[in-house]
Design a protein around this motif. Structure first.
Motif, PDB file in Angstrom:
ATOM      1  N   ILE A  71       0.791  -1.220   0.000  1.00 18.57           N
ATOM      2  CA  ILE A  71       0.000   0.000   0.000  1.00 18.57           C
ATOM      3  C   ILE A  71       0.832   1.284   0.000  1.00 18.57           C
ATOM      4  N   HIS A  72       1.818   1.401   0.865  1.00 16.54           N
ATOM      5  CA  HIS A  72       2.408   2.717   1.111  1.00 16.54           C
ATOM      6  C   HIS A  72       3.302   3.269   0.005  1.00 16.54           C
ATOM      7  N   PRO A  73       4.015   2.456  -0.776  1.00 17.08           N
ATOM      8  CA  PRO A  73       4.729   3.061  -1.909  1.00 17.08           C
ATOM      9  C   PRO A  73       3.781   3.702  -2.920  1.00 17.08           C
ATOM     10  N   ALA A  74       2.554   3.205  -2.989  1.00 19.29           N
ATOM     11  CA  ALA A  74       1.570   3.796  -3.900  1.00 19.29           C
ATOM     12  C   ALA A  74       0.922   5.031  -3.296  1.00 19.29           C
ATOM     13  N   LEU A  75       0.388   4.919  -2.089  1.00 15.59           N
ATOM     14  CA  LEU A  75      -0.363   6.033  -1.521  1.00 15.59           C
ATOM     15  C   LEU A  75       0.525   7.177  -1.044  1.00 15.59           C
ATOM     16  N   SER A  76       1.735   6.886  -0.623  1.00 17.80           N
ATOM     17  CA  SER A  76       2.612   7.970  -0.175  1.00 17.80           C
ATOM     18  C   SER A  76       3.154   8.785  -1.344  1.00 17.80           C
ATOM     19  N   CYS A  77       3.033   8.252  -2.564  1.00 17.61           N
ATOM     20  CA  CYS A  77       3.668   8.887  -3.722  1.00 17.61           C
ATOM     21  C   CYS A  77       2.698   9.425  -4.768  1.00 17.61           C
ATOM     22  N   SER A  78       1.500   8.879  -4.860  1.00 16.16           N
ATOM     23  CA  SER A  78       0.558   9.285  -5.895  1.00 16.16           C
ATOM     24  C   SER A  78       0.232  10.776  -5.776  1.00 16.16           C
ATOM     25  N   THR A  79      -0.003  11.421  -6.912  1.00 10.40           N
ATOM     26  CA  THR A  79      -0.306  12.851  -6.910  1.00 10.40           C
ATOM     27  C   THR A  79      -1.494  13.156  -6.006  1.00 10.40           C
ATOM     28  N   GLN A  80      -2.575  12.411  -6.192  1.00 11.53           N
ATOM     29  CA  GLN A  80      -3.742  12.517  -5.330  1.00 11.53           C
ATOM     30  C   GLN A  80      -4.120  11.132  -4.824  1.00 11.53           C
ATOM     31  N   PRO A 250       8.149   9.405  -2.096  1.00  8.39           N
ATOM     32  CA  PRO A 250       7.091   9.658  -1.111  1.00  8.39           C
ATOM     33  C   PRO A 250       6.994  11.131  -0.747  1.00  8.39           C
ATOM     34  N   LYS A 251       5.770  11.603  -0.540  1.00 12.78           N
ATOM     35  CA  LYS A 251       5.538  12.977  -0.114  1.00 12.78           C
ATOM     36  C   LYS A 251       5.791  13.077   1.393  1.00 12.78           C
ATOM     37  N   LYS A 252       6.588  14.044   1.793  1.00 15.59           N
ATOM     38  CA  LYS A 252       7.008  14.155   3.187  1.00 15.59           C
ATOM     39  C   LYS A 252       5.823  14.278   4.135  1.00 15.59           C
ATOM     40  N   SER A 253       4.803  15.008   3.732  1.00 14.10           N
ATOM     41  CA  SER A 253       3.652  15.203   4.616  1.00 14.10           C
ATOM     42  C   SER A 253       2.958  13.880   4.901  1.00 14.10           C
ATOM     43  N   ARG A 254       2.868  13.023   3.900  1.00 14.35           N
ATOM     44  CA  ARG A 254       2.239  11.711   4.093  1.00 14.35           C
ATOM     45  C   ARG A 254       3.127  10.783   4.893  1.00 14.35           C
ATOM     46  N   VAL A 255       4.415  10.829   4.633  1.00 18.58           N
ATOM     47  CA  VAL A 255       5.347  10.014   5.424  1.00 18.58           C
ATOM     48  C   VAL A 255       5.208  10.357   6.901  1.00 18.58           C
ATOM     49  N   ASN A 256       5.188  11.641   7.205  1.00 19.62           N
ATOM     50  CA  ASN A 256       5.072  12.078   8.598  1.00 19.62           C
ATOM     51  C   ASN A 256       3.741  11.660   9.215  1.00 19.62           C
ATOM     52  N   GLU A 257       2.706  11.608   8.396  1.00 20.33           N
ATOM     53  CA  GLU A 257       1.371  11.269   8.891  1.00 20.33           C
ATOM     54  C   GLU A 257       1.250   9.812   9.296  1.00 20.33           C
ATOM     55  N   GLU A 267      10.188   5.437   4.581  1.00 20.04           N
ATOM     56  CA  GLU A 267      10.774   5.982   3.363  1.00 20.04           C
ATOM     57  C   GLU A 267      12.122   5.328   3.070  1.00 20.04           C
ATOM     58  N   ARG A 268      12.896   5.134   4.111  1.00 24.94           N
ATOM     59  CA  ARG A 268      14.209   4.488   3.947  1.00 24.94           C
ATOM     60  C   ARG A 268      14.055   3.037   3.521  1.00 24.94           C
ATOM     61  N   TRP A 269      13.113   2.320   4.157  1.00 21.86           N
ATOM     62  CA  TRP A 269      12.885   0.917   3.792  1.00 21.86           C
ATOM     63  C   TRP A 269      12.482   0.815   2.328  1.00 21.86           C
ATOM     64  N   GLN A 270      11.589   1.690   1.895  1.00 24.58           N
ATOM     65  CA  GLN A 270      11.115   1.651   0.513  1.00 24.58           C
ATOM     66  C   GLN A 270      12.257   1.839  -0.478  1.00 24.58           C
ATOM     67  N   GLN A 271      13.123   2.789  -0.201  1.00 24.37           N
ATOM     68  CA  GLN A 271      14.252   3.037  -1.094  1.00 24.37           C
ATOM     69  C   GLN A 271      15.129   1.797  -1.206  1.00 24.37           C
ATOM     70  N   GLY A 272      15.396   1.164  -0.078  1.00 23.88           N
ATOM     71  CA  GLY A 272      16.209  -0.045  -0.101  1.00 23.88           C
ATOM     72  C   GLY A 272      15.527  -1.202  -0.800  1.00 23.88           C
ATOM     73  N   ALA A 273      14.213  -1.327  -0.605  1.00 25.51           N
ATOM     74  CA  ALA A 273      13.475  -2.445  -1.187  1.00 25.51           C
ATOM     75  C   ALA A 273      13.444  -2.394  -2.705  1.00 25.51           C
ATOM     76  N   PHE A 274      13.413  -1.198  -3.282  1.00 29.30           N
ATOM     77  CA  PHE A 274      13.505  -1.080  -4.734  1.00 29.30           C
ATOM     78  C   PHE A 274      14.908  -1.402  -5.230  1.00 29.30           C
ATOM     79  N   ASN A 275      15.910  -1.153  -4.419  1.00 23.84           N
ATOM     80  CA  ASN A 275      17.299  -1.304  -4.862  1.00 23.84           C
ATOM     81  C   ASN A 275      17.863  -2.708  -4.687  1.00 23.84           C
TER      82      ASN A 275
END
Length: 288
Positions: A71-80, A250-257, A267-275
């Motif tokens: 869920i979170h790589p999609a919802l934290s990053c989508s425009t809306q 990811p959008k910072k406001s959503r990450v913080n939320e 955010e850090r986990w996501q970056q590593g998981a793609f790499n």
């Protein structure tokens, strides 16, 4: 694919290509719906678990390893993220994670098998949590293929495909025609997310899913993590978008939320998981 499941003493095993993946515990319920075999099992290590057609789907104490990553790589990053579509997800875990975001206004959860929802609510209530009573969640007991085919263009900000292995009711969720329809109903700036199997246990299926998405969308990338109850324990989720790889930032406001309420995703986990894409998968995907 996983042809049989059996109990030996108090073990329940999923069999896949000469390997078995089992948990110790007690069988609670086993029944056949109009669509599939449904099993509820209470394990000593991971709590109550759900199996569909003899395959492990989710368990109380390991489900966040799957749902947060889908869920979170999609919802934290989508425009809306106003309007969300979930195909499958009858255990409620994906909806619960989506509803962590205050921006989300409406979720259509399209599940073909009402019994999966009923039994999940009864035996695994912590997975869906408060999602079932949230007014933003709209249950649709329908065929997800037909729902997507009949939906209007640009209907959803995010599409989540939370299906089982590509057999039985979930087989068509990985087809070119279904995913093309998903692209049609996804708004510009949106993200599609799907579970995409294990690169070890379902190697060719995993590669095929990513390749099909790359044919349809401008960008599609797999992400890898651990789900201990699934075959091999190594699992993947693939994200797709048009224009640019929206799912990477990811959008910072959503990450913080939402990050303080996550056990796995950050955010850090996501970056590593793609790499951490395995080299043999990267080579296969590079072939034309």
């Amino acid at each position: 694919m996983n042809q049989r499941l059996r109990t030996r003493s108090d073990w329940l095993d999923e069999y896949h290509q000469g390997v078995r993946y089992g948990l110790l515990g007690n069988l609670i319920l086993e029944e056949t719906s109009p669509f599939q075999k449904i099993t509820i099992f209470e394990s000593k290590r991971y709590g109550k678990a759900l199996l569909l057609d003899d395959c492990w789907m989710t368990a109380e104490k390991s489900e966040k390893c799957y749902h947060e990553c889908l869920i979170h790589p999609a919802l934290s990053c989508s425009t809306q993220i106003d309007n969300i579509l979930i195909i499958g997800g009858g255990d409620g875990g994906s909806a619960r994670e989506c509803l962590k975001y205050k921006e989300v206004k409406s979720i259509d959860l399209v599940e073909i098998d009402l019994r999966v929802i009923e039994l999940s609510k009864k035996y695994l209530p912590t997975i869906g949590g408060n999602a079932w009573s949230d007014s933003r969640l709209h249950l649709q007991i329908k065929n997800g293929i037909d729902w997507v085919k009949n939906a209007k263009e640009n209907s959803y900000d995010v599409i989540i495909i939370d299906g089982a292995d590509p057999i039985g009711p979930s087989k068509e969720l990985f087809s070119n025609s279904f995913l093309t329809d998903c692209k049609r109903i996804l708004k510009r700036g949106g993200v599609l997310a799907t579970q995409s199997e294990s690169p070890e246990s379902f190697r060719q299926i995993h590669i095929n899913i990513v390749k099909v998405l790359r044919e349809i969308f401008d960008y599609a990338d797999p992400m890898y993590g651990s789900v201990s109850i699934y075959p091999s324990g190594l699992w993947s989720w693939t994200f797709a978008s048009m224009g640019k790889p929206k799912y990477m930032n990811p959008k910072k406001s959503r990450v913080n939320e939402i990050s303080k309420n996550c056990q796995i995703w950050s955010e850090r986990w996501q970056q590593g998981a793609f790499n951490i894409i395995p080299a043999f998968i990267e080579r296969e995907l590079a072939k034309t």
